[in-house]
Design a protein around this motif. Structure first.
Motif, PDB file in Angstrom:
ATOM      1  N   ALA A  25     -11.527  -9.404  13.809  1.00  0.00           N
ATOM      2  CA  ALA A  25     -10.555  -9.336  14.915  1.00  0.00           C
ATOM      3  C   ALA A  25     -10.634  -7.990  15.633  1.00  0.00           C
ATOM      4  CB  ALA A  25      -9.138  -9.567  14.392  1.00  0.00           C
ATOM      5  N   ALA A  26     -10.780  -6.908  14.844  1.00  0.00           N
ATOM      6  CA  ALA A  26     -10.705  -5.562  15.433  1.00  0.00           C
ATOM      7  C   ALA A  26     -11.874  -5.300  16.378  1.00  0.00           C
ATOM      8  CB  ALA A  26     -10.667  -4.512  14.331  1.00  0.00           C
ATOM      9  N   ILE A  27     -13.074  -5.743  15.987  1.00  0.00           N
ATOM     10  CA  ILE A  27     -14.243  -5.453  16.835  1.00  0.00           C
ATOM     11  C   ILE A  27     -14.075  -6.079  18.234  1.00  0.00           C
ATOM     12  CG2 ILE A  27     -16.742  -5.751  17.102  1.00  0.00           C
ATOM     13  CD1 ILE A  27     -16.920  -5.540  14.016  1.00  0.00           C
ATOM     14  N   PRO A  28     -13.790  -7.378  18.336  1.00  0.00           N
ATOM     15  CA  PRO A  28     -13.610  -7.943  19.688  1.00  0.00           C
ATOM     16  C   PRO A  28     -12.429  -7.324  20.446  1.00  0.00           C
ATOM     17  CG  PRO A  28     -13.777  -9.684  18.048  1.00  0.00           C
ATOM     18  CD  PRO A  28     -13.680  -8.404  17.293  1.00  0.00           C
ATOM     19  N   VAL A  29     -11.356  -6.992  19.744  1.00  0.00           N
ATOM     20  CA  VAL A  29     -10.197  -6.415  20.430  1.00  0.00           C
ATOM     21  C   VAL A  29     -10.579  -5.063  21.039  1.00  0.00           C
ATOM     22  CG1 VAL A  29      -7.948  -5.331  20.010  1.00  0.00           C
ATOM     23  CG2 VAL A  29      -8.390  -7.648  19.196  1.00  0.00           C
ATOM     24  N   MET A  30     -11.386  -4.293  20.319  1.00  0.00           N
ATOM     25  CA  MET A  30     -11.760  -2.978  20.838  1.00  0.00           C
ATOM     26  C   MET A  30     -12.826  -3.078  21.927  1.00  0.00           C
ATOM     27  SD  MET A  30     -11.418  -0.398  17.601  1.00  0.00           S
ATOM     28  CE  MET A  30     -12.425  -1.286  16.450  1.00  0.00           C
ATOM     29  N   ILE A  31     -13.869  -3.883  21.655  1.00  0.00           N
ATOM     30  CA  ILE A  31     -14.926  -4.007  22.673  1.00  0.00           C
ATOM     31  C   ILE A  31     -14.352  -4.646  23.935  1.00  0.00           C
ATOM     32  CG2 ILE A  31     -17.147  -5.084  23.247  1.00  0.00           C
ATOM     33  CD1 ILE A  31     -17.884  -4.887  20.288  1.00  0.00           C
ATOM     34  N   GLY A  32     -13.539  -5.668  23.751  1.00  0.00           N
ATOM     35  CA  GLY A  32     -12.926  -6.346  24.899  1.00  0.00           C
ATOM     36  C   GLY A  32     -12.084  -5.378  25.711  1.00  0.00           C
ATOM     37  N   PHE A  33     -11.382  -4.481  25.018  1.00  0.00           N
ATOM     38  CA  PHE A  33     -10.548  -3.501  25.715  1.00  0.00           C
ATOM     39  C   PHE A  33     -11.414  -2.614  26.601  1.00  0.00           C
ATOM     40  CE2 PHE A  33      -8.500   0.635  26.094  1.00  0.00           C
ATOM     41  CZ  PHE A  33      -7.210   0.282  26.464  1.00  0.00           C
ATOM     42  N   ALA A  34     -12.494  -2.102  26.027  1.00  0.00           N
ATOM     43  CA  ALA A  34     -13.352  -1.178  26.780  1.00  0.00           C
ATOM     44  C   ALA A  34     -13.964  -1.875  27.998  1.00  0.00           C
ATOM     45  CB  ALA A  34     -14.442  -0.626  25.871  1.00  0.00           C
ATOM     46  N   ILE A  35     -14.491  -3.092  27.780  1.00  0.00           N
ATOM     47  CA  ILE A  35     -15.111  -3.825  28.899  1.00  0.00           C
ATOM     48  C   ILE A  35     -14.065  -4.108  29.980  1.00  0.00           C
ATOM     49  CG2 ILE A  35     -16.184  -6.004  29.569  1.00  0.00           C
ATOM     50  CD1 ILE A  35     -17.457  -6.096  26.757  1.00  0.00           C
ATOM     51  N   SER A  36     -12.877  -4.570  29.537  1.00  0.00           N
ATOM     52  CA  SER A  36     -11.852  -4.955  30.504  1.00  0.00           C
ATOM     53  C   SER A  36     -11.359  -3.754  31.301  1.00  0.00           C
ATOM     54  CB  SER A  36     -10.665  -5.598  29.792  1.00  0.00           C
ATOM     55  OG  SER A  36     -11.091  -6.694  29.037  1.00  0.00           O
ATOM     56  N   LEU A  37     -11.219  -2.632  30.625  1.00  0.00           N
ATOM     57  CA  LEU A  37     -10.730  -1.443  31.324  1.00  0.00           C
ATOM     58  C   LEU A  37     -11.700  -1.046  32.432  1.00  0.00           C
ATOM     59  CD1 LEU A  37      -8.433   0.599  31.373  1.00  0.00           C
ATOM     60  CD2 LEU A  37      -9.776   2.060  29.849  1.00  0.00           C
ATOM     61  N   ALA A  38     -12.992  -1.071  32.069  1.00  0.00           N
ATOM     62  CA  ALA A  38     -13.996  -0.732  33.080  1.00  0.00           C
ATOM     63  C   ALA A  38     -13.945  -1.732  34.230  1.00  0.00           C
ATOM     64  CB  ALA A  38     -15.385  -0.712  32.437  1.00  0.00           C
ATOM     65  N   LEU A  39     -13.836  -3.021  33.896  1.00  0.00           N
ATOM     66  CA  LEU A  39     -13.793  -4.051  34.946  1.00  0.00           C
ATOM     67  C   LEU A  39     -12.524  -3.917  35.792  1.00  0.00           C
ATOM     68  CD1 LEU A  39     -15.067  -7.220  33.008  1.00  0.00           C
ATOM     69  CD2 LEU A  39     -16.283  -5.934  34.791  1.00  0.00           C
ATOM     70  N   ALA A  40     -11.392  -3.609  35.144  1.00  0.00           N
ATOM     71  CA  ALA A  40     -10.130  -3.502  35.878  1.00  0.00           C
ATOM     72  C   ALA A  40     -10.187  -2.331  36.858  1.00  0.00           C
ATOM     73  CB  ALA A  40      -8.963  -3.334  34.906  1.00  0.00           C
ATOM     74  N   ILE A  41     -10.750  -1.215  36.412  1.00  0.00           N
ATOM     75  CA  ILE A  41     -10.844  -0.054  37.300  1.00  0.00           C
ATOM     76  C   ILE A  41     -11.782  -0.367  38.465  1.00  0.00           C
ATOM     77  CG2 ILE A  41     -11.703   2.313  37.451  1.00  0.00           C
ATOM     78  CD1 ILE A  41     -10.644   2.650  34.528  1.00  0.00           C
ATOM     79  N   TRP A  42     -12.881  -1.049  38.138  1.00  0.00           N
ATOM     80  CA  TRP A  42     -13.816  -1.446  39.194  1.00  0.00           C
ATOM     81  C   TRP A  42     -13.102  -2.361  40.203  1.00  0.00           C
ATOM     82  CZ3 TRP A  42     -18.336  -5.440  38.828  1.00  0.00           C
ATOM     83  CH2 TRP A  42     -19.220  -5.236  39.896  1.00  0.00           C
TER      84      TRP A  42
END
Lengths: 233, 380
Positions: A25-42
């Motif tokens: 659970a932790a790996i997808p939650v963390m990787i997903g957070f990083a990807i989403s943050l970058a996408l949201a800022i973009w």
């Protein structure tokens, strides 16, 4: 009481599966957070990419999880990526919706004041916009965590090397052994509740200035105006 | 304390893409100079370009053509971030950062400029005190705990934090109730006496413009400068039909609010003290066309009036013979207030007293009317 002695015999297994569950659970939650943050800022910086990003994450969210695990199996084999990739993809919509709502919610006069006082673009993002979006961002982390903890069980479809606590659920189902299903399901629920509670505390700690009533946006629920079809589970 | 700097608009035009002249927010060939340390109010109806003009100074909006100078520097030359950190900015919705304490909010620009913690803190607390908020009580709070008027004070403190030579204020008191607005206006005028910043102030309210401005720029829809001058010039001599209508039909009365008792040459008061010789007092009264004699005490403070006709029948002057009342003015009383009080008074002369209460002279209705007539002759 065969059930009790069965349970006592499998406490080691339980500990192993809980640890595996947390890892999956932790790996997808963390990787997903990083990807989403970058996408949201973009998306906030370049409004033209916003629609496609949100649509794409919405389409991914509608794919049934069992199907996605199965579809990846021939590509990535029985490896941890096969479990982690789908789980990560399912977090994207949850994160993006909450991050974008948080960033959109920053009052225009606050942005104007920040610009007028001489914040640079990145300074404004890091010191004004992201802190103000934090209640919804952490709300997104809570929702993504709880949702992923539930979905990890489905990865048991990939075989007994995966699934976390879902392993017991699949085994119990196969042997028609109720106590084993409960052995997987109950700790899963408790784990989700515990993580949610910890993150809720963290949310209050991180945002002492915010009203206590911020609710995260759950794409799986009825959401007037922006309905998202289907569900990951 | 930094020195103020002049702000100059030279043929500044702003047009929005896809639109021609005369669109809301556009500005057409604006030229004006605000001398250092003066308050210039940009006033006009919605869409006249007053906010656009303001925002071009700190480049929140960039002009289509023309130049804006602060001191002698063209704002379009050099770094926009550095420019903005050197200009105070106050807006109607305040725009405080909800996630920062009041102290952190006030110290925003000093933090961006890299001041160290202790200096920022001292500066923030100094400014909070300056705008009338006790740092011990307010500094650690979040903006959500403050009233609208308190937030606007914090907004002003934040704009002043790095002691900028120029302050831009966009309808700063537009969102607070009239009583709070009046108080904030007075406090800003008081602050400005100490600070002498160059202030550009946008409002749609002509009364606010007249009250706050050393200079008033009246802008007309389409972004044309209709008139630029002192409040008195604009009221006395509106440059166009538009300005005359905008300032309103009561501009004569509004002008009276600009003149204070100290601006008049006072009429000497015929006075007498209790115990004075009656015959001598009668002679003095007869020599002065004013039909009353003012009875004053030993410190020259007014006691009351004695009608000349009554004086004829008196045997002696005592404090209790004084009767009619009339208003007391000081040097700061506006002629508008003076006139209003005189119209209700028994004796139509206001007694001007100094801080100690001693009589300095008289102001009569005739003097105020005379002043209005003289001013009207300056007019068109």
């Amino acid at each position: 009481m065969i059930e009790v002695s069965w349970a006592l015999d499998h406490l080691d297994d339980l500990a192993f599966r809980v640890a595996q569950h947390i890892e999956l659970a932790a790996i997808p939650v963390m990787i997903g957070f990083a990807i989403s943050l970058a996408l949201a800022i973009w998306a906030v910086r370049r409004p033209v990419v916003r629609g496609p990003i949100v649509s794409a994450s919405g389409v991914l969210y509608t794919i049934p999880s069992a199907a996605l695990f199965a579809a990846l199996l021939p590509v990535t084999g029985i490896e941890i990526q096969t479990a982690v990739i789908p789980l990560t993809l399912y977090t994207l919509l949850i994160y993006l919706r909450n991050m974008l709502a948080g960033l959109d919610g920053v009052a225009p006069e606050v942005i104007e004041a920040a610009d007028a006082m001489g914040y640079g673009r990145w300074q404004r993002l890091l010191r004004v916009e992201l802190p103000l979006a934090l209640p919804l961002i952490v709300g997104g982390v809570r929702l993504a965590s709880v949702s992923t903890i539930g979905l990890v069980t489905v990865s048991g479809i990939l075989g007994d090397r995966f699934g976390g606590l879902g392993f017991f659920i699949f085994e119990g189902y196969r042997h028609n052994f109720g106590i084993e299903i409960a052995f997987g399901a109950v700790p899963t629920i408790l784990l989700a509740l515990a993580v949610d509670l910890v993150l809720q505390r963290l949310q209050g700690r991180l945002t002492p200035w915010a009203p206590r009533t911020v609710r995260a946006i759950d794409p799986g629920r009825a959401d007037p105006g922006r309905a998202v079809a289907g569900g990951a589970a | 304390m930094s020195t103020a700097e002049r702000v100059v608009f030279q043929h500044v035009t702003k047009r929005y893409p896809g639109t021609g002249k005369g669109n809301p927010g556009a500005v057409e060939d604006l030229s004006l100079e605000v001398p250092a340390g003066k308050v210039c109010v940009l006033v006009g109806p919605s869409g006249c370009g007053k906010t656009t003009s303001l925002k071009m100074v700190n480049r929140l909006i960039e002009p289509t053509s023309g130049r804006i100078l602060i001191g002698d520097r063209d704002v379009m030359q050099g770094d926009v971030i550095a420019l903005r950190r050197g200009i105070g900015y106050v807006i109607q919705q305040v725009g405080l950062f909800p996630h920062q304490t009041i102290r952190e909010n006030v110290a925003t620009v000093p933090r961006l400029l890299g001041w160290e913690e202790a200096r920022r803190r001292d500066r923030a607390d100094e400014l909070l005190a300056l705008v009338g908020l006790d740092p011990a009580r307010y500094a650690e709070r979040y903006p959500s705990a403050l009233s609208g008027g308190e937030r606007q004070r914090v907004g002003v403190a934040r704009a002043l934090a790095a002691d900028p030579p120029v302050l831009l204020m966009d309808e700063p008191f537009g969102a607070v109730d009239p009583i709070v607005r009046e108080r904030l206006q007075n406090e800003l005028l008081r602050l400005q006496e100490q600070l002498a910043k160059t202030i550009l102030f946008v409002t749609h309210d002509i009364d606010e413009a007249i009250k706050m401005g050393d200079l008033v720029a009246v802008l007309q829809t389409g972004g044309h400068l209709a008139q630029f001058g002192t409040p008195d010039e604009i009221l006395a001599n509106p440059a166009s039909e538009f300005v005359a209508r905008f300032v309103g039909a009561d501009r004569g009365l509004k002008r009276l609010a600009l003149v204070r008792v100290r601006d008049l040459e006072l009429r000497p008061a015929p006075t007498a003290r209790p115990g004075d010789d009656v015959a001598a007092a009668r002679k003095r009264a007869a020599a002065d066309p004013f039909p009353y004699l003012l009875l004053v005490d030993d410190a020259n403070r007014p006691i009351g009036w004695i009608d000349d006709r009554r004086l004829q029948s008196l045997d002696s002057l005592t404090a209790d013979v004084a009767e009619s009342e009339s208003p007391l003015f000081d040097r700061h009383t506006t002629l508008k207030d003076a006139l209003s009080m005189l119209l209700e008074a028994g004796v139509q002369a206001g007694i001007v007293v100094n801080d100690a209460g001693a009589v300095q002279g008289l102001v009569t209705v005739e003097m105020i009317l005379e002043r209005t007539r003289a001013a009207a002759e300056d007019g068109p």
